[in-house]
Scaffold this motif. Structure first.
Motif, PDB file in Angstrom:
ATOM      1  N   MET A   1      52.191 -39.903 -46.043  1.00 17.60           N
ATOM      2  CA  MET A   1      51.615 -41.172 -45.861  1.00 17.60           C
ATOM      3  C   MET A   1      52.712 -42.249 -45.350  1.00 17.60           C
ATOM      4  O   MET A   1      53.989 -41.989 -45.671  1.00 17.60           O
ATOM      5  N   VAL A   2      52.304 -42.950 -44.112  1.00 19.48           N
ATOM      6  CA  VAL A   2      53.341 -44.024 -43.737  1.00 19.48           C
ATOM      7  C   VAL A   2      52.905 -45.156 -44.465  1.00 19.48           C
ATOM      8  O   VAL A   2      51.888 -45.753 -44.503  1.00 19.48           O
ATOM      9  N   HIS A   3      54.240 -45.812 -44.776  1.00 16.11           N
ATOM     10  CA  HIS A   3      54.370 -47.238 -45.390  1.00 16.11           C
ATOM     11  C   HIS A   3      54.859 -48.241 -44.393  1.00 16.11           C
ATOM     12  O   HIS A   3      55.483 -47.734 -43.448  1.00 16.11           O
ATOM     13  N   PRO A   4      54.620 -49.355 -44.627  1.00 14.20           N
ATOM     14  CA  PRO A   4      55.050 -50.687 -43.752  1.00 14.20           C
ATOM     15  C   PRO A   4      56.510 -50.435 -43.783  1.00 14.20           C
ATOM     16  O   PRO A   4      57.056 -50.598 -42.689  1.00 14.20           O
ATOM     17  N   TYR A   5      57.284 -50.163 -44.898  1.00 13.61           N
ATOM     18  CA  TYR A   5      58.803 -50.186 -44.824  1.00 13.61           C
ATOM     19  C   TYR A   5      59.360 -49.020 -44.095  1.00 13.61           C
ATOM     20  O   TYR A   5      60.593 -48.893 -43.986  1.00 13.61           O
ATOM     21  N   ASP A   6      58.422 -48.000 -43.704  1.00 15.71           N
ATOM     22  CA  ASP A   6      59.132 -46.728 -42.927  1.00 15.71           C
ATOM     23  C   ASP A   6      59.597 -47.453 -41.645  1.00 15.71           C
ATOM     24  O   ASP A   6      60.261 -46.572 -41.035  1.00 15.71           O
ATOM     25  N   ASN A   7      59.107 -48.638 -40.964  1.00 14.24           N
ATOM     26  CA  ASN A   7      59.522 -48.865 -39.780  1.00 14.24           C
ATOM     27  C   ASN A   7      60.470 -49.993 -40.199  1.00 14.24           C
ATOM     28  O   ASN A   7      60.124 -51.056 -40.553  1.00 14.24           O
ATOM     29  N   PHE A   8      61.656 -49.715 -39.826  1.00 19.01           N
ATOM     30  CA  PHE A   8      62.939 -50.490 -40.466  1.00 19.01           C
ATOM     31  C   PHE A   8      62.851 -51.907 -39.536  1.00 19.01           C
ATOM     32  O   PHE A   8      63.390 -53.002 -40.215  1.00 19.01           O
ATOM     33  N   GLU A   9      62.121 -51.985 -38.713  1.00 21.70           N
ATOM     34  CA  GLU A   9      62.060 -53.383 -37.910  1.00 21.70           C
ATOM     35  C   GLU A   9      61.019 -54.345 -38.270  1.00 21.70           C
ATOM     36  O   GLU A   9      60.968 -55.418 -38.012  1.00 21.70           O
ATOM     37  N   ARG A  10      60.045 -53.635 -39.226  1.00 17.00           N
ATOM     38  CA  ARG A  10      58.881 -54.400 -39.593  1.00 17.00           C
ATOM     39  C   ARG A  10      59.455 -55.162 -40.893  1.00 17.00           C
ATOM     40  O   ARG A  10      59.697 -54.613 -41.891  1.00 17.00           O
ATOM     41  N   LEU A  11      59.366 -56.433 -40.841  1.00 15.14           N
ATOM     42  CA  LEU A  11      60.214 -57.379 -41.824  1.00 15.14           C
ATOM     43  C   LEU A  11      59.045 -58.255 -42.533  1.00 15.14           C
ATOM     44  O   LEU A  11      59.428 -58.777 -43.582  1.00 15.14           O
ATOM     45  N   THR A  12      57.891 -58.272 -42.243  1.00 20.01           N
ATOM     46  CA  THR A  12      56.932 -59.338 -42.659  1.00 20.01           C
ATOM     47  C   THR A  12      55.493 -58.428 -42.774  1.00 20.01           C
ATOM     48  O   THR A  12      55.438 -57.387 -42.156  1.00 20.01           O
ATOM     49  N   CYS A  13      54.651 -58.867 -43.929  1.00 18.71           N
ATOM     50  CA  CYS A  13      53.398 -58.497 -44.088  1.00 18.71           C
ATOM     51  C   CYS A  13      52.762 -59.131 -45.122  1.00 18.71           C
ATOM     52  O   CYS A  13      53.246 -60.000 -45.867  1.00 18.71           O
ATOM     53  N   GLN A  14      51.208 -59.085 -44.927  1.00 16.59           N
ATOM     54  CA  GLN A  14      50.403 -59.876 -45.981  1.00 16.59           C
ATOM     55  C   GLN A  14      49.748 -58.658 -46.584  1.00 16.59           C
ATOM     56  O   GLN A  14      49.741 -57.531 -46.375  1.00 16.59           O
ATOM     57  N   ALA A  15      49.827 -59.030 -48.266  1.00 11.71           N
ATOM     58  CA  ALA A  15      49.503 -57.737 -49.001  1.00 11.71           C
ATOM     59  C   ALA A  15      48.656 -58.561 -50.243  1.00 11.71           C
ATOM     60  O   ALA A  15      48.675 -59.746 -50.195  1.00 11.71           O
ATOM     61  N   GLN A  16      47.853 -57.673 -50.718  1.00 12.23           N
ATOM     62  CA  GLN A  16      46.953 -58.150 -51.959  1.00 12.23           C
ATOM     63  C   GLN A  16      47.435 -57.384 -53.139  1.00 12.23           C
ATOM     64  O   GLN A  16      48.098 -56.517 -53.262  1.00 12.23           O
ATOM     65  N   VAL A  17      47.649 -58.658 -54.162  1.00 13.53           N
ATOM     66  CA  VAL A  17      48.218 -58.062 -55.478  1.00 13.53           C
ATOM     67  C   VAL A  17      47.034 -56.970 -55.992  1.00 13.53           C
ATOM     68  O   VAL A  17      45.885 -57.236 -55.911  1.00 13.53           O
ATOM     69  N   ALA A  18      47.481 -55.919 -56.177  1.00 13.90           N
ATOM     70  CA  ALA A  18      46.724 -54.865 -56.812  1.00 13.90           C
ATOM     71  C   ALA A  18      46.806 -54.803 -58.554  1.00 13.90           C
ATOM     72  O   ALA A  18      46.160 -54.233 -59.053  1.00 13.90           O
ATOM     73  N   ASP A  19      48.119 -54.823 -58.916  1.00 11.44           N
ATOM     74  CA  ASP A  19      48.390 -54.974 -60.509  1.00 11.44           C
ATOM     75  C   ASP A  19      49.563 -55.845 -60.777  1.00 11.44           C
ATOM     76  O   ASP A  19      50.524 -56.100 -59.922  1.00 11.44           O
ATOM     77  N   GLN A  20      49.746 -56.239 -62.085  1.00  7.27           N
ATOM     78  CA  GLN A  20      50.726 -57.103 -62.580  1.00  7.27           C
ATOM     79  C   GLN A  20      51.124 -56.578 -63.910  1.00  7.27           C
ATOM     80  O   GLN A  20      50.173 -56.428 -64.699  1.00  7.27           O
ATOM     81  N   ARG A  21      52.323 -56.554 -64.158  1.00  2.00           N
ATOM     82  CA  ARG A  21      52.903 -56.276 -65.503  1.00  2.00           C
ATOM     83  C   ARG A  21      54.051 -57.258 -65.620  1.00  2.00           C
ATOM     84  O   ARG A  21      55.013 -56.900 -64.992  1.00  2.00           O
ATOM     85  N   ASP A  22      54.018 -57.958 -66.750  1.00  2.00           N
ATOM     86  CA  ASP A  22      55.130 -59.037 -66.983  1.00  2.00           C
ATOM     87  C   ASP A  22      55.149 -60.153 -65.636  1.00  2.00           C
ATOM     88  O   ASP A  22      54.172 -60.331 -65.208  1.00  2.00           O
ATOM     89  N   ASP A  23      56.477 -59.706 -65.164  1.00  3.90           N
ATOM     90  CA  ASP A  23      56.716 -60.606 -64.029  1.00  3.90           C
ATOM     91  C   ASP A  23      56.800 -59.582 -62.759  1.00  3.90           C
ATOM     92  O   ASP A  23      57.540 -59.885 -61.891  1.00  3.90           O
TER      93      ASP A  23
END
Length: 142
Positions: A1-23
């Protein structure tokens, strides 16, 4: 699986909150790399808030921030931190490869850019061997 962080030049993205625990928050994707495999964690912000901690639970990365998040968020990784961490980790991989070819195992390393060190699985390494390793790594980089 490829993740956005696998490209070290990619420094920004928009994402959706999927889960939350405490902070801590998990997202449908992340541009952040959490410390793993000897490489240090990224630094940066989510919606302008500093990310104060990153921790892995299995394949899920949790991001800690101080104030609540919801919906779509903007992630921004600090470029200098990402590039320095990546460069240091890459050099350790090169050294590991060099010493493996010499029949010497690299058994531990510390990738903090302010305090880098590694331990080899041998009792003695000559200054000539270290100079040759440095020459080889510099040649690969050039």
């Amino acid at each position: 699986m490829v993740h956005p962080y696998d490209n070290f030049e990619r420094l920004t993205c928009q994402a959706q909150v999927a889960d939350q625990r405490d902070d801590y928050y998990a997202f449908d994707q992340t541009v952040f790399f959490g410390a793993k495999g000897g490489q240090l964690a990224d630094r940066g912000t989510i919606n302008g808030q500093e990310v104060v901690d990153l921790k892995w639970e299995g394949e899920r990365l949790w991001h800690q921030v101080q104030a609540p998040l919801s919906g779509t968020v903007e992630m921004q990784v600090d470029a200098d931190t990402r590039w320095v961490n990546t460069a240091v980790q890459t050099v350790f991989h090169l050294l590991d490869s060099y010493f493996e070819r010499q029949g010497i195992a690299m058994i531990e390393d510390h990738a903090d850019p302010a305090n880098q060190w590694f331990i080899l699985g041998t009792k003695q390494v000559s200054p000539a061997q270290l100079e040759e390793a440095e020459r080889w790594v510099n040649e690969i980089i050039h």
